[in-house]
Motif scaffolding. Sequence first.
Motif, short mmCIF file in Angstrom:
data_model
loop_
_atom_site.label_atom_id
_atom_site.label_comp_id
_atom_site.label_asym_id
_atom_site.label_seq_id
_atom_site.Cartn_x
_atom_site.Cartn_y
_atom_site.Cartn_z
N ALA A 1 7.85 0.28 2.35
CA ALA A 1 8.99 -1.24 1.91
C ALA A 1 9.77 -1.16 2.88
O ALA A 1 10.63 -0.65 3.29
CB ALA A 1 9.35 -1.30 0.41
N GLY A 2 9.53 -2.31 3.55
CA GLY A 2 9.97 -2.95 4.45
C GLY A 2 9.54 -3.06 5.94
O GLY A 2 10.10 -3.32 6.93
N ALA A 3 8.82 -1.25 6.12
CA ALA A 3 8.36 -1.01 7.37
C ALA A 3 7.43 -1.76 7.87
O ALA A 3 6.24 -2.41 7.22
CB ALA A 3 8.11 0.46 7.39
N ARG A 4 7.30 -2.11 8.91
CA ARG A 4 6.25 -2.82 9.77
C ARG A 4 5.40 -2.37 10.45
O ARG A 4 5.71 -1.51 11.16
CB ARG A 4 6.06 -3.82 11.09
N LEU A 5 3.48 -1.96 10.73
CA LEU A 5 2.28 -1.33 11.38
C LEU A 5 2.80 -2.77 12.34
O LEU A 5 1.99 -3.82 12.69
CB LEU A 5 1.78 -0.87 10.48
N LEU A 6 2.92 -2.33 13.63
CA LEU A 6 2.74 -3.42 14.54
C LEU A 6 1.85 -2.46 15.73
O LEU A 6 1.41 -1.57 15.68
CB LEU A 6 4.17 -2.95 15.93
N CYS A 7 1.32 -3.22 15.93
CA CYS A 7 0.54 -2.99 17.67
C CYS A 7 0.10 -3.88 18.59
O CYS A 7 0.12 -5.09 18.46
CB CYS A 7 -1.47 -2.87 16.27
N CYS A 8 -0.24 -3.02 19.93
CA CYS A 8 -0.57 -3.73 20.81
C CYS A 8 -2.15 -3.97 21.58
O CYS A 8 -2.56 -2.58 21.31
CB CYS A 8 1.04 -3.28 22.12
N THR A 9 -2.67 -4.57 22.02
CA THR A 9 -3.82 -4.61 22.80
C THR A 9 -3.52 -4.21 24.60
O THR A 9 -2.44 -3.85 24.82
CB THR A 9 -5.07 -5.02 22.16
N GLU A 10 -4.63 -4.43 24.90
CA GLU A 10 -4.55 -4.66 26.29
C GLU A 10 -3.78 -6.63 26.46
O GLU A 10 -3.78 -6.32 27.82
CB GLU A 10 -5.20 -4.30 27.52
N ASP B 1 1.16 -1.61 -0.26
CA ASP B 1 0.10 -0.04 -0.07
C ASP B 1 1.01 1.23 0.13
O ASP B 1 0.32 2.63 -0.34
CB ASP B 1 -1.01 0.45 1.56
N TYR B 2 1.90 1.10 0.61
CA TYR B 2 2.91 2.26 1.15
C TYR B 2 4.48 2.04 0.10
O TYR B 2 5.71 1.39 1.33
CB TYR B 2 2.96 2.59 1.99
#
Lengths: 434, 478, 127
Positions: free
Chosen positions: A407-416, A402-403
Amino acid sequence: MSYLPYTDGERAGLLAALGLSTPGALFEDIPAAARAGGIDGLPGPMDECALAAHLTELAGQNDPAATPFLGAGVYDHYIPAALAGLVSRSEFATAYTPYQPEISQGTLTGIFEFQSHITRLTGLDVANASQYDGASACAEALFMAVGQTRKHRALVSRGVHPEVRRTLRTYARFRGVELAETDTDPQGQSLTGLSEALTDDTAAVIVQNPNFFGVLEPMTAIAALAKAGGAAAVAVCDPLSLAVLKPPGACGFDIAAGECQPLGLPPSFGGPHAGYLATKESYLRRMPGRIAGQTTDAQGRRAFVLTLQAREQHIRRDKAVSNICSNQALCALTATVYLSLMGPKGLVKAAALSAIHMDDLRRTLVSQYGFTQVFDAPFFRECVLRPPEGAVCDWGYDLSADYPELAGARLLCCTEKDGAERRGRILSAWEANR
Amino acid sequence: MSKVIYEHGRPGRGTDYLPEVEVDLAALLGVDNLRGAPPPLPEVGENEVVRHYTNLSRLNYGVDTGFYPLGSCTMKYNPKIGEAAACLPGFAGLHPYARPEHAQGALRVLYDMEAHLSRICGMAAFSLQPAAGAHGELTGLMMISAWHESRGDTARRVMLIPDSAHGTNPASAVMAGFTTRQIPSDSRGLVDLEALKGALGPEVAGLMLTNPNTLGLFERDILEIARLTHEAGGLLYYDGANLNAILGHTSPGAMGFDVVHVNLHKTFATPHGGGGPGSGPVGVTEALAPFLPVPRVVSTAEGLRLETDRPLSIGRVRSFYGNFGVILRAYAYILRLGGRGLTEAAEAAVLHANYVRAKLRGVYDIPYDRVCMHECVFSAARQKEHGASAADIAKGLIDRGFHPPTMYFPLTVREALMVEPTETETPETLDAFIETMTELAALAERDPDALKAAPLSAPVGRPDEAQAARKPVLTFKE
Amino acid sequence: MADVKAGLYYSSEHEWLRADDDAVYLGITDFAQSSLGDIVFVDGEPVGSQLSAGDVAGVIESVKAASDLYAPVSGVVLAINGRLAETPELLNEEPYACWIVKLTLSNPAELDGLMDAKAYAAFCEGL
């Protein structure tokens, strides 16, 4: 005969009442050249025991836990145990759209509560009974803006979820609305790009907060920009984030739309979830979809009904504000019950814990694992991080399609749910495999 | 009077589900980005929340409560194996961005379901992306527009729609960028062929049709309608709202349709949920397949994959791949019944509708009295002359334990009562309904005022809808 | 039997029109309000809109129906009856006492194409 309720003899009795011996005569209006003798090539019938085994086997071919730190629009928040049993009750699940209000007060009260919860989260005046999903809710928001401003061009930031932007593109193309995408700045924010592209003929400015990169947008400034340009300001907001973030209504937005999945709905491979749509009073009659309202019956008892129906397809037909009939009632009810169980304190905790966990993860990855943070702006529960040169990391969401510039970067996520212990286990396993 | 959840709340109440947290949010997120105070949601303990929603559910009437002959809506029994399937952690917990190698079971359900629907409907390919029937209509109409455009035939901006059509048809057509032209019904209640001939032309993109139509009648001229439409350069759109009537006896493909949407929550027995979630897959002929929404599920040597590179595709109409949980329930239903079971389901649905029609003939007017398909439209015009309207009869049914039929639709019938018994009801239930409808007709003549007050046994009486719309109260105010 | 009031012009769309110097007042007839049922919302095109005969001049919504109000004559919108925003039910109660939109009369000859009370009563009779 799996779910047919009677014996062959009883069926013969019904046929006999019509003077028939087989049902074939009831299908004689079908022209001979269009007739079929059954459906070929389908599997089944299966007894329930075999079917259950088959479904369990298919479910076993999926591995929901394989990718850590994955969010990107669908989030793994904790769901209170009380929720599933309540919303799966047959009386809710097997009812139709509440056209007969006298025997639908359960559904209607639930919708009224959903509308109330959503307006309180978004800080706007009114909300509808829900939309198919967040992306289609945004498309409806775009059309509301076009109707209200009578202009036919819209701006959407590339900080908006890629799937939402693609959905907008499809809807806009066929309705004859010109849609322009604007870039984010080096901070990952949208204001500069939007302000450069804004013209007098812009109907809507569409921005997401937190945006797809997790970055918090300067919402008040963006709403002011849209207003100054005579455009409707449309905010795409994660409702769970609104536990702590300034609501779009307070920031000056005209419409808010988004996805209720974080509110107690399991990922389910992308659906069913529910979109929400909220707006100011002055846009009320442009809002699509079901709306429940409060009234009284002849005895003065409070009752809820579907109202303002003259906007809708079954009355307005080709002049309706939208073609939408259903909402995502049961999913909206799930979100409603989730919010009622969590309450303001619980919701704030879910949001705050998610944000802290992500910040902790970011700090650890940057200071101990050589990751770099791509955008230096406040973020909520997601963050774009670039793994060190040469490291293989398949966590989270790969932004390269998408972007390309990321390239090479990661979209990371955390929840509780991503507390120190869980994060530690994932990081150790990764370290061990390097 | 039942409460709304806000009326159970007291400051400080609530149940903890998460650990305590100490954090300076202003430092973390920026003070300008924060709301001043927590959102004003109700504060209620778990016991009260559980009781509140349990009691709310008891104010509802569902298929699992009793007979629900709501015409056009197909309120048949929803097998519970579908619920069990959707709750399996391998499905419920699966993230839509799970990599394909971690989602082969889910992709298999989508891939096979597309194939099953293609066989059932006689179409070349299906997309499961649309979230509901109306969404499927919109998707299908966008494809029709894109198809004409790809051929340089850009003048085709008119969609033909019969006067008996669901209101969604014209609304969807306008959303897809068309203008609409209405085709009248003839004295048979079917599409007026002469009127259709007169309406077709180089500006016509297509014709939307429900077959059986909304009167429950099969459009017996369908092959001629298809020929005329195609010869005039238009495409034929099938509104699959009534597909359940014809399973195994014909198919949209066999009738000459080019684009189809299916309501999984009707024909394939997934729960309606009080108004959703539904699912509205859309199927097309070979010629239109390149225009289907992306992504497409494709089979490769490495297993099933999602493909997005389709240059002619109309693009996305929503996020992800559709209402997967609903698709899964319908998939379970199709496997459970097989081709033979689906055909029998259609036969029983049609048999039941004709049984009710035969037994209520003479009691209510039947404006088009011939063999019907899965539903039958009565008129309470005769009862109305005595002072009891279709709505009064409907409310009388509520007091007698039944959900009312669809009222005042189709618009072409006065005082319409549209009955769809579905296949999953016993003869005793059908007979009890017939007896009650007969009793109500007699009461309407004898004492119409007795029905004006109905329902008396429901949680509330008839709500004042004018008040609700004139002074909208749409959210709870303290 | 629907009430028809003498001294007004009528359109086949069941609208009445009262000519008053250079302006005309537009409303709906008793027949129209009775067919629509409980009217819940009324609105007109914005003041200043230039309308040709046949253009949409406003909208009327009831609980179960919605109907556009068409301008039977050409003109510019001068005013919208503000009372109806708060109390749309006035249209049910006194349809001939409540105008909805006030227009300039650009072309007085267009009035000749409308019905008088007697013709309109006969028109309703024939429906």
